[in-house]
Design an enzyme around this catalytic site. Structure first.
Site, PDB file in Angstrom:
ATOM      1  N   HIS A   1      -1.583   0.772   7.776  1.00 19.58           N
ATOM      2  CA  HIS A   1      -1.990   0.835   6.374  1.00 19.58           C
ATOM      3  C   HIS A   1      -1.780   2.251   5.860  1.00 19.58           C
ATOM      4  O   HIS A   1      -1.999   3.239   6.581  1.00 19.58           O
ATOM      5  CB  HIS A   1      -3.469   0.433   6.275  1.00 19.58           C
ATOM      6  CG  HIS A   1      -3.991   0.434   4.865  1.00 19.58           C
ATOM      7  ND1 HIS A   1      -3.432  -0.329   3.871  1.00 19.58           N
ATOM      8  CD2 HIS A   1      -5.014   1.132   4.295  1.00 19.58           C
ATOM      9  CE1 HIS A   1      -4.103  -0.125   2.732  1.00 19.58           C
ATOM     10  NE2 HIS A   1      -5.060   0.755   2.983  1.00 19.58           N
TER      11      HIS A   1
ATOM     12  N   CYS B   1       0.834  -1.208   0.000  1.00 17.09           N
ATOM     13  CA  CYS B   1       0.000   0.000   0.000  1.00 17.09           C
ATOM     14  C   CYS B   1       0.869   1.258   0.000  1.00 17.09           C
ATOM     15  O   CYS B   1       0.464   2.298  -0.541  1.00 17.09           O
ATOM     16  CB  CYS B   1      -0.959  -0.002   1.188  1.00 17.09           C
ATOM     17  SG  CYS B   1      -0.165  -0.362   2.769  1.00 17.09           S
TER      18      CYS B   1
END
Length: 1034
Positions: free
Chosen positions: A353, A98
């Site tokens: 994340h 990510c």
């Protein structure tokens, strides 16, 4: 409907009054439950397995109403994978990539960078053939620029909702399963891109990184004595701002440019003064780039833990940033507007994340890029609020209030500002023709996939609708009533109604009896359906055999009737036999095994069940006959083998056994009753003699026992000191009265002592068996020094007088002796010890190597971890444990002499010829016994046993210790035998940790606030960053 057991009893109740020869068709149909009342939908909640006429709850409910056609398939609408109008394209997260996806989206929305990359020449022309693209192979970019070109082209004009960046990630050599430092990735990739583009001829392409991202500042040092300025110019691509102790972005920038005093030991050497002087140093911003990257240093190194941690503090920043107050040369345009905010969700530096909020430079609208998902913010406003509420913070700091045009974030780690201009970009960046052709080809593949998926959905829907009509039509005609009927298995009907599995042909073979008809006991898994429905089923799906009314098996019903009647009679006969056994036997009787008498009722019942076929366990409980079959089976498992009735008194020769303790005499009346149930049982009248062969063997056995006792007594008398382990010679303290000692294996002595102690239970020892101490070449496997220490437990020393007796009493395969001799004329003379046979150096070395391998190549071995508080306790408490540890002492290490054990006091030559090396499993096994014995460790308080393998690393052991002692890996100080264990990547085998080792654990004081246990697990892994990837030139 009544429970299944009640239906079972009702189906066979007639057998109590009907003899087997009187069974009629009516009884057969009752047994097969043909005329039980069918169940009604809504009244019966689930299917009644005991009723073949119950067709409720078999899966029909999903078909009988109106059905949404989407339920006929599990294929998502392919249009859900299509890019929405006026939206951007997402990027697939390949596991933990990510952080890569966020930067790709930020760089893609930098129009100048995208335009420059499109102008970069490509090797795609080699891929083109004629005026089109080669159809037979996919395009594979060759350079990082080509990968970025192709990705940007897809992000711009792809019809897909998201694309796969695996080619780009693979080209960089990134580990898709490990999350990396996003800020470090940004720096390294920009450096790699700049270096790659520096080879381009077009200046707009060659200089794009510098034009967009490169600024310049100077380190300025001013001497306080003479006022001389010293400047060191430096380029930057981002400003790294410390956020500790600050609440606003402007404060962070001010600290970055803050003046620093150089005094004391840190004084500055002034070239003008030619001496060290007090001075001031600061950074001056000379020029700023079009795109200003501000790195907020959230991930910092913690000196207490030795690892990174995340600072989850709020930092305020505005959408408009005026940099003029911070620049040295005033008068220029230094007003920037916010264009991207990169977010890290999570409280830890090792997990979480990454997402990005990026502003579209053409429309001015804000978008949230979260891997595959792209979300447009409402009202052209940046909305960070929801991101700040996703992760709970330990500090519970309240979010500061933000005014209009300002934002606060505890998760933002990079802010991207663009130089404000009056005119907005009006013309979109055009994709070059060769890239557009590649994109068109990918779009064609996507459209083909959409058509294929849509066709598959349509086929599934059409198939489901046809099945829906079939079920609605046939389910109403399934019940048989009084019309002709057939039987079909419940399992097949359920699969027919199960939309998730294709319907297979009907298979009724598992329900057949030995007469190839329907087994009465299988009726609980069968359903009676109409002949009309059966005809349709077999015509559409095939299979067989068909089970019509002719499939009702009269033979099985009659046999079952007979068995049930016998079972009913069994209880009465059991009581009768018990009463007969209580009476004294008068006259002749019959011998019956006591074990058979204890379990004869169970044996009879199981024998009846075997005659009836494989019947249910419940059949044994009919008519009040309550039997616990599980208990009886456990009792029978305790027997040495499973025997039939009265076979427990059979001898191996098939005659009556000689042991009267295992049998009992019963009367003729009792035997007559038992014989009704066991007509084939062995019969032994009371006058039958026992087996003559067994009598002879018994007599011989008694004679052998007497002989063994005599032998044992003679040997004990001949070798009293060896038996009692008294007055034994010792090699380390050689007895003066003899110059020769003999050697036998300790195993021989132990086995011989066992026989002498228990001659009737153990076999006599006939041979000394000294071959176990020799190698295949006939050489001795032990040195004189080893036989005085670690190998002393493998051998037993024998006096010459004892050896003479041993030669008389036992077969001696090999004579092994050690002779003491005096060498030289000096006074006192030198003493040497010579062995016969000689030492075999090669085999001895092989044995030692194998021992070391065994200690270094173990799996699932036990070690002990001892937690200590202070050094005094370590020395006091751990000394005994260290002594019994299997770790080698200094003396042991000195004695490990690989080149032939050249001991000056032990004269053993090689014997002349060179022998071939052989693996000696018997000696290795023999030595392993000693190793296990000597390494046995007694666990003490404060110690815990752990299972480990030689190939696991120290960091993996630290994780085990963390779970056992609740001590974080970075707080663990481990040592073994005074040696500190510090290399986390080293294996336990290489660190000298062997089975039964004791490792000392000294725990540091726990720090006040380290990351959660999740983070502790992560920091145990070695930080390699981008080592070995394309970002570092590999």
């Amino acid at each position: 409907m009544a429970p299944r057991l009640q239906l079972e009893k009702a189906a066979w109740r007639w057998a109590e009054t009907v003899r087997p020869e009187e069974v009629s068709q009516e009884h057969i149909e009752t047994a097969y439950r043909i005329w039980l009342e069918p169940c009604i939908r809504g009244v019966c909640r689930r299917n009644c397995k005991g009723n073949p006429n119950c067709l409720v709850g078999i899966g029909e409910h999903i078909w009988l109403g109106e059905i949404d056609e989407n339920s006929f398939h599990n294929i998502d609408d392919p249009n859900c994978e299509r890019r929405k109008k006026n939206s951007f394209v997402g990027l697939t997260n390949l596991g933990a990539t990510c952080y890569v996806n966020t930067f790709l989206q930020v760089w893609f929305l930098n129009l100048e960078l995208r335009q420059a990359l499109y102008l970069c020449p490509s090797t795609c022309n080699d891929y083109m053939m004629g005026d089109g693209i080669q159809e037979e192979k996919d395009y594979e970019p060759q350079t990082i620029c080509e990968h970025l070109q192709y990705l940007f082209a897809l992000l711009q004009n792809s019809n897909r909702r998201y694309i796969d960046p695996s080619g780009f990630v693979k080209a960089l050599g990134l580990d898709t399963g490990q999350q990396q430092d996003a800020q470090e990735f940004s720096k390294l990739f920009m450096s790699l891109l700049e270096d790659t583009l520096s080879k381009q001829k077009n200046p707009d392409v060659r200089n794009i990184v510098q034009q967009q991202f490169c600024g310049e500042y100077a380190y300025v040092t001013v001497c306080n004595q003479c006022g001389r300025e010293s400047k060191l110019l430096s380029k930057f691509y981002e400003l790294e701002l410390n956020i500790q102790g600050h609440k606003q972005l402007t404060d962070c920038i001010s600290e970055f440019l803050k003046e620093e005093k150089l005094e004391g030991d840190n004084r500055y050497f002034c070239e003008n003064c030619q001496s060290k002087q007090n001075a001031t140093r600061k950074i001056r911003l000379l020029s700023l780039p079009c795109t200003l990257n501000l790195q907020l240093m959230r991930f910092v190194f913690d000196r207490q833990t030795g690892h990174k941690k995340k600072l989850n503090t709020y930092i305020g920043f505005s959408e408009i940033l005026d940099m003029e107050p911070y620049v040295e040369h005033k008068g220029g345009s230094y007003v920037y507007e916010l264009s991207a905010v990169l977010i890290h969700r999570g409280v830890s530096a090792y997990s979480g994340h990454y997402i990005a909020h990026v502003k579209d430079p053409q429309s001015g609208e804000w978008y949230k890029f979260n891997d595959e998902d792209i979300e447009k913010m409402e009202g052209k406003k940046l909305q960070l609020g929801i991101e700040e509420d996703l992760e709970p913070s330990k500090s519970q700091t309240r979010k500061p209030k933000c005014g209009k045009g300002t934002h606060c974030s505890r998760n933002a780690y990079m802010l991207v500002y663009r130089l404000q201009t009056q005119e907005k970009p009006t013309t979109a960046v055009q994709v070059p023709a060769f890239l557009q052709e590649l994109v068109d080809r990918d779009n064609s593949k996507f459209e083909e996939w959409c058509i294929e998926m849509a066709e598959m959905r349509k086929q599934s829907v059409d198939k489901g609708k046809a099945k829906h009509e079939e079920v609605k039509e046939l389910y109403q005609r399934l019940p048989a009533g009084a019309e002709p009927y057939e039987f079909v298995s419940l399992e097949w009907l359920q699969k027919w109604l199960d939309e998730s599995t294709p319907t297979k042909p009907i298979d009724n073979h598992a329900c057949l009896c030995s007469h190839d008809k329907l087994h009465p006991d299988k009726i609980s898994i069968m359903k009676r359906i109409s002949e009309y429905a059966a005809d349709i089923f077999y015509s559409r799906y095939g299979g067989g055999p068909r089970l019509t009314v002719k499939a009702l098996c009269k033979e099985c019903v009659v046999e079952r009737c007979r068995v049930l009647r016998l079972k009913s009679q069994l209880n009465e006969d059991y009581k009768t036999v018990n009463n007969l056994l209580k009476a004294t036997v008068k006259g002749d009787g019959f011998w019956v095994g006591k074990s058979s008498l204890r379990s004869w009722r169970q044996l009879a019942l199981e024998q009846l069940d075997e005659q009836d076929g494989d019947v249910d366990q419940s059949n044994g409980k009919m008519n009040g006959n309550t039997l616990n079959k599980d208990e009886s089976k456990e009792e029978r498992k305790e027997e040495e083998e499973e025997l039939n009735f009265n076979e427990d008194i059979l001898c191996p020769h098939g005659e009556l056994c000689i042991s009267e303790n295992e049998r009992r005499l019963v009367s003729k009346e009792a035997w007559s009753k038992l014989q009704q149930y066991f007509p084939k049982a062995p019969e032994f009248p009371s006058y039958r003699e026992c087996c003559s062969q067994c009598k002879i063997l018994e007599r011989e056995g008694e004679e052998n026992e007497a002989l063994h006792k005599m032998i044992a007594n003679e040997q004990k008398t001949s070798l009293p000191n060896l038996f009692q382990d008294k007055n034994r010679p010792c090699l380390s303290n050689w007895p003066e009265e003899t110059d020769v000692l003999y050697i036998v294996s300790q195993f021989f002595v132990e086995e011989w002592r066992k026989f002498v102690r228990k001659p009737t239970r153990c076999s006599p020892v006939s041979s000394v068996g000294n071959s176990a101490l020799l190698c295949p070449h006939g050489g001795l496997m032990f040195t004189f020094a080893s036989m005085t220490k670690e190998d002393s437990k493998l051998i037993a020393l024998i006096w010459p007088s004892e050896w003479q007796m041993i030669q008389k009493l036992f077969v001696v395969d090999h004579v092994i002796k050690i002779t003491r001799t005096e060498v030289g004329d000096a006074n006192p003379s030198e003493t040497q010890y010579i062995s016969e046979p000689k030492l075999c150096p090669e085999c001895r070395e092989g044995l030692l190597c194998q021992q070391q391998r065994d200690l270094r190549e173990y799996t699932q071995a036990t070690i002990y971890v001892h937690k200590v508080v202070d050094n005094k306790k370590v020395m006091k408490d751990s000394a005994p444990e260290l002594n019994v540890s299997s770790s080698e002492t200094e003396e042991d290490k000195e004695e490990a002499k690989p080149d032939g054990e050249k001991d000056p006091d032990f004269n053993q030559s090689n014997g002349g010829t060179k022998r071939q090396k052989i693996t000696h499993q018997n000696y290795i096994a023999y030595q392993k016994q000693v190793i296990r014995r000597s390494m046995r460790h007694r666990k003490v308080r404060g110690e815990k046993a752990l299972l480990v393998s030689a190939n696991q690393t120290l960091k993996e052991l630290k994780i085990q210790i963390m779970h056992a002692f609740s001590v974080a890996p970075f707080d663990q100080n481990l040592s073994i035998d005074g040696k500190i264990l510090s290399d986390d990547c080293a294996t336990l085998g290489t660190l000298g940790v062997i089975p039964e080792s004791v490792i000392l654990l000294k725990a540091d004081e726990p720090i006040a606030d380290y990351a959660a246990m999740d983070d502790v697990m992560q920091v145990c892994m070695p930080e390699e960053g981008f080592k070995g990837t394309g970002l570092l030139g590999h």
